[in-house]
Scaffold this motif. Structure first.
Motif, PDB file in Angstrom:
ATOM      1  N   ARG A  13       0.833  -1.209   0.000  1.00 16.98           N
ATOM      2  CA  ARG A  13       0.000   0.000   0.000  1.00 16.98           C
ATOM      3  C   ARG A  13       0.871   1.264   0.000  1.00 16.98           C
ATOM      4  NH1 ARG A  13      -5.156  -0.007   0.022  1.00 16.98           N
ATOM      5  NH2 ARG A  13      -6.349  -1.834   0.559  1.00 16.98           N
ATOM      6  N   GLN A  14       1.949   1.253   0.761  1.00 17.63           N
ATOM      7  CA  GLN A  14       2.843   2.408   0.798  1.00 17.63           C
ATOM      8  C   GLN A  14       3.534   2.603  -0.555  1.00 17.63           C
ATOM      9  OE1 GLN A  14       5.084   1.118   4.230  1.00 17.63           O
ATOM     10  NE2 GLN A  14       4.147   2.696   5.532  1.00 17.63           N
ATOM     11  N   LYS A  15       3.938   1.516  -1.195  1.00 13.55           N
ATOM     12  CA  LYS A  15       4.547   1.612  -2.527  1.00 13.55           C
ATOM     13  C   LYS A  15       3.542   2.165  -3.533  1.00 13.55           C
ATOM     14  CE  LYS A  15       7.760  -2.194  -1.792  1.00 13.55           C
ATOM     15  NZ  LYS A  15       8.076  -3.591  -2.133  1.00 13.55           N
ATOM     16  N   ASN A  16       2.301   1.707  -3.437  1.00 18.66           N
ATOM     17  CA  ASN A  16       1.238   2.193  -4.315  1.00 18.66           C
ATOM     18  C   ASN A  16       1.030   3.694  -4.115  1.00 18.66           C
ATOM     19  OD1 ASN A  16      -1.026   1.600  -6.181  1.00 18.66           O
ATOM     20  ND2 ASN A  16      -2.295   2.199  -4.443  1.00 18.66           N
ATOM     21  N   PHE A  17       0.999   4.121  -2.862  1.00 19.13           N
ATOM     22  CA  PHE A  17       0.840   5.540  -2.551  1.00 19.13           C
ATOM     23  C   PHE A  17       1.999   6.345  -3.129  1.00 19.13           C
ATOM     24  CE2 PHE A  17       1.654   9.283  -0.013  1.00 19.13           C
ATOM     25  CZ  PHE A  17       0.401   9.866   0.072  1.00 19.13           C
ATOM     26  N   ASN A  18       3.220   5.853  -2.956  1.00 12.72           N
ATOM     27  CA  ASN A  18       4.393   6.577  -3.456  1.00 12.72           C
ATOM     28  C   ASN A  18       4.356   6.738  -4.966  1.00 12.72           C
ATOM     29  OD1 ASN A  18       5.338   6.895  -0.891  1.00 12.72           O
ATOM     30  ND2 ASN A  18       7.116   5.573  -1.126  1.00 12.72           N
ATOM     31  N   CYS A  19       3.876   5.720  -5.666  1.00 13.35           N
ATOM     32  CA  CYS A  19       3.783   5.803  -7.128  1.00 13.35           C
ATOM     33  C   CYS A  19       2.829   6.923  -7.524  1.00 13.35           C
ATOM     34  CB  CYS A  19       3.318   4.468  -7.687  1.00 13.35           C
ATOM     35  SG  CYS A  19       3.153   4.475  -9.479  1.00 13.35           S
ATOM     36  N   LEU A  20       1.677   6.975  -6.889  1.00 15.82           N
ATOM     37  CA  LEU A  20       0.703   8.020  -7.198  1.00 15.82           C
ATOM     38  C   LEU A  20       1.195   9.385  -6.741  1.00 15.82           C
ATOM     39  CD1 LEU A  20      -2.564   6.108  -6.329  1.00 15.82           C
ATOM     40  CD2 LEU A  20      -1.628   6.595  -8.584  1.00 15.82           C
ATOM     41  N   SER A  21       1.914   9.419  -5.635  1.00 14.53           N
ATOM     42  CA  SER A  21       2.459  10.675  -5.137  1.00 14.53           C
ATOM     43  C   SER A  21       3.486  11.239  -6.119  1.00 14.53           C
ATOM     44  CB  SER A  21       3.097  10.456  -3.765  1.00 14.53           C
ATOM     45  OG  SER A  21       3.603  11.658  -3.259  1.00 14.53           O
ATOM     46  N   SER A  22       4.295  10.374  -6.701  1.00 16.33           N
ATOM     47  CA  SER A  22       5.286  10.814  -7.688  1.00 16.33           C
ATOM     48  C   SER A  22       4.610  11.398  -8.921  1.00 16.33           C
ATOM     49  CB  SER A  22       6.182   9.649  -8.096  1.00 16.33           C
ATOM     50  OG  SER A  22       6.912   9.188  -6.997  1.00 16.33           O
ATOM     51  N   ALA A  23       3.526  10.767  -9.349  1.00 15.73           N
ATOM     52  CA  ALA A  23       2.782  11.278 -10.506  1.00 15.73           C
ATOM     53  C   ALA A  23       2.190  12.648 -10.189  1.00 15.73           C
ATOM     54  CB  ALA A  23       1.682  10.298 -10.898  1.00 15.73           C
ATOM     55  N   ARG A  24       1.653  12.802  -8.987  1.00 16.00           N
ATOM     56  CA  ARG A  24       1.069  14.080  -8.585  1.00 16.00           C
ATOM     57  C   ARG A  24       2.123  15.175  -8.580  1.00 16.00           C
ATOM     58  NH1 ARG A  24       1.529  16.911  -4.391  1.00 16.00           N
ATOM     59  NH2 ARG A  24       2.462  15.247  -3.183  1.00 16.00           N
ATOM     60  N   ILE A  25       3.305  14.858  -8.096  1.00 22.67           N
ATOM     61  CA  ILE A  25       4.388  15.842  -8.050  1.00 22.67           C
ATOM     62  C   ILE A  25       4.775  16.271  -9.463  1.00 22.67           C
ATOM     63  CG2 ILE A  25       6.837  16.134  -7.473  1.00 22.67           C
ATOM     64  CD1 ILE A  25       6.225  14.383  -4.951  1.00 22.67           C
ATOM     65  N   ALA A  26       4.847  15.320 -10.388  1.00 21.92           N
ATOM     66  CA  ALA A  26       5.182  15.647 -11.779  1.00 21.92           C
ATOM     67  C   ALA A  26       4.113  16.548 -12.398  1.00 21.92           C
ATOM     68  CB  ALA A  26       5.343  14.364 -12.595  1.00 21.92           C
ATOM     69  N   ILE A  27       2.860  16.257 -12.100  1.00 23.30           N
ATOM     70  CA  ILE A  27       1.763  17.070 -12.635  1.00 23.30           C
ATOM     71  C   ILE A  27       1.797  18.474 -12.036  1.00 23.30           C
ATOM     72  CG2 ILE A  27      -0.759  17.317 -12.646  1.00 23.30           C
ATOM     73  CD1 ILE A  27      -0.811  14.181 -12.837  1.00 23.30           C
ATOM     74  N   GLN A 104      -1.886   8.603   5.686  1.00 26.80           N
ATOM     75  CA  GLN A 104      -2.226   7.220   6.036  1.00 26.80           C
ATOM     76  C   GLN A 104      -3.648   6.888   5.581  1.00 26.80           C
ATOM     77  OE1 GLN A 104       0.233   5.448   7.517  1.00 26.80           O
ATOM     78  NE2 GLN A 104      -0.942   3.562   7.476  1.00 26.80           N
ATOM     79  N   THR A 105      -4.581   7.801   5.797  1.00 28.74           N
ATOM     80  CA  THR A 105      -5.970   7.584   5.388  1.00 28.74           C
ATOM     81  C   THR A 105      -6.081   7.466   3.874  1.00 28.74           C
ATOM     82  OG1 THR A 105      -6.769   8.800   7.316  1.00 28.74           O
ATOM     83  CG2 THR A 105      -8.305   8.554   5.475  1.00 28.74           C
ATOM     84  N   ILE A 106      -5.409   8.356   3.162  1.00 28.37           N
ATOM     85  CA  ILE A 106      -5.439   8.299   1.694  1.00 28.37           C
ATOM     86  C   ILE A 106      -4.835   6.987   1.213  1.00 28.37           C
ATOM     87  CG2 ILE A 106      -4.476   9.317  -0.413  1.00 28.37           C
ATOM     88  CD1 ILE A 106      -4.736  12.055   1.024  1.00 28.37           C
ATOM     89  N   MET A 107      -3.699   6.608   1.773  1.00 28.24           N
ATOM     90  CA  MET A 107      -3.039   5.365   1.374  1.00 28.24           C
ATOM     91  C   MET A 107      -3.967   4.171   1.577  1.00 28.24           C
ATOM     92  SD  MET A 107       0.129   3.348   3.118  1.00 28.24           S
ATOM     93  CE  MET A 107      -0.955   2.918   4.474  1.00 28.24           C
ATOM     94  N   ASN A 108      -4.654   4.127   2.715  1.00 28.49           N
ATOM     95  CA  ASN A 108      -5.531   2.995   3.019  1.00 28.49           C
ATOM     96  C   ASN A 108      -6.752   2.936   2.109  1.00 28.49           C
ATOM     97  OD1 ASN A 108      -3.924   1.968   5.067  1.00 28.49           O
ATOM     98  ND2 ASN A 108      -4.881   3.251   6.617  1.00 28.49           N
ATOM     99  N   ASN A 109      -7.163   4.069   1.558  1.00 27.08           N
ATOM    100  CA  ASN A 109      -8.355   4.107   0.718  1.00 27.08           C
ATOM    101  C   ASN A 109      -8.063   4.026  -0.777  1.00 27.08           C
ATOM    102  OD1 ASN A 109     -10.479   4.332   2.714  1.00 27.08           O
ATOM    103  ND2 ASN A 109      -9.600   6.314   3.193  1.00 27.08           N
ATOM    104  N   LEU A 110      -6.789   4.057  -1.152  1.00 26.53           N
ATOM    105  CA  LEU A 110      -6.438   3.961  -2.569  1.00 26.53           C
ATOM    106  C   LEU A 110      -6.690   2.555  -3.089  1.00 26.53           C
ATOM    107  CD1 LEU A 110      -3.047   5.876  -2.891  1.00 26.53           C
ATOM    108  CD2 LEU A 110      -5.222   6.495  -3.916  1.00 26.53           C
ATOM    109  N   ILE A 111      -7.121   2.488  -4.322  1.00 29.77           N
ATOM    110  CA  ILE A 111      -7.260   1.191  -4.979  1.00 29.77           C
ATOM    111  C   ILE A 111      -5.864   0.729  -5.359  1.00 29.77           C
ATOM    112  CG2 ILE A 111      -8.157   0.020  -7.025  1.00 29.77           C
ATOM    113  CD1 ILE A 111     -10.468   2.062  -6.966  1.00 29.77           C
ATOM    114  N   MET A 112      -5.567  -0.509  -5.056  1.00 26.07           N
ATOM    115  CA  MET A 112      -4.241  -1.047  -5.367  1.00 26.07           C
ATOM    116  C   MET A 112      -4.120  -1.247  -6.868  1.00 26.07           C
ATOM    117  SD  MET A 112      -2.486  -1.346  -2.576  1.00 26.07           S
ATOM    118  CE  MET A 112      -1.198  -2.482  -3.024  1.00 26.07           C
ATOM    119  N   ARG A 113      -3.013  -0.805  -7.426  1.00 29.46           N
ATOM    120  CA  ARG A 113      -2.764  -1.000  -8.850  1.00 29.46           C
ATOM    121  C   ARG A 113      -2.049  -2.328  -9.040  1.00 29.46           C
ATOM    122  NH1 ARG A 113       2.467   0.392 -10.295  1.00 29.46           N
ATOM    123  NH2 ARG A 113       3.652   1.206  -8.561  1.00 29.46           N
ATOM    124  N   ASN A 114      -2.199  -2.905 -10.213  1.00 27.31           N
ATOM    125  CA  ASN A 114      -1.521  -4.167 -10.520  1.00 27.31           C
ATOM    126  C   ASN A 114      -0.094  -3.884 -10.924  1.00 27.31           C
ATOM    127  OD1 ASN A 114      -3.866  -5.588 -10.078  1.00 27.31           O
ATOM    128  ND2 ASN A 114      -4.530  -5.382 -12.196  1.00 27.31           N
TER     129      ASN A 114
END
Length: 115
Positions: A13-27, A104-114
């Motif tokens: 879940r933390q890795k998934n969050f970090n991936c989305l966080s990196s995309a947000r930073i780029a945007i 933590q709340t956002i991470m727990n509610n994110l849909i896990m990517r494959n």
């Protein structure tokens, strides 16, 4: 949101969050560059109708992309982060725990990517 520090023990879940966080930073960076390049023009244009506003924004996006394609790049460090001059990473005391709880709340509610 600040990504989780990768010390080799991140959960999926933390890795998934970090991936989305990196995309947000780029945007955010892309929008920051665009706003920095065209701020003076946009501030001077008569923003009176929604149709005109969208046309101005689209036109500046197209011009911005042309500039990038022609290697007319701007130094991101020259662009102010916001009107008050507050830079990313500036934390007010007592707010870090709130930020960590929200992350933590956002991470727990994110849909896990494959993977």
């Amino acid at each position: 949101m600040v990504p989780f520090k990768d010390n080799g023990h991140l959960s999926d879940r933390q890795k998934n969050f970090n991936c989305l966080s990196s995309a947000r930073i780029a945007i955010e960076r892309a929008f920051g560059l665009w706003k920095g390049r065209w701020r003076n023009i946009i501030d001077c244009l008569p923003m009176v109708t929604l149709e005109k506003i969208s046309e101005y924004l689209i036109a500046t996006c197209v011009l911005h992309n042309i500039c990038i394609l022609k290697d007319d790049l701007m130094d991101f460090n020259e662009i102010r982060i916001n009107e008050q001059g507050i830079h990313r990473g500036t934390l007010l005391s007592g707010r870090m725990a709130d930020g960590n709880a929200k992350r933590q709340t956002i991470m727990n509610n994110l849909i896990m990517r494959n993977n």
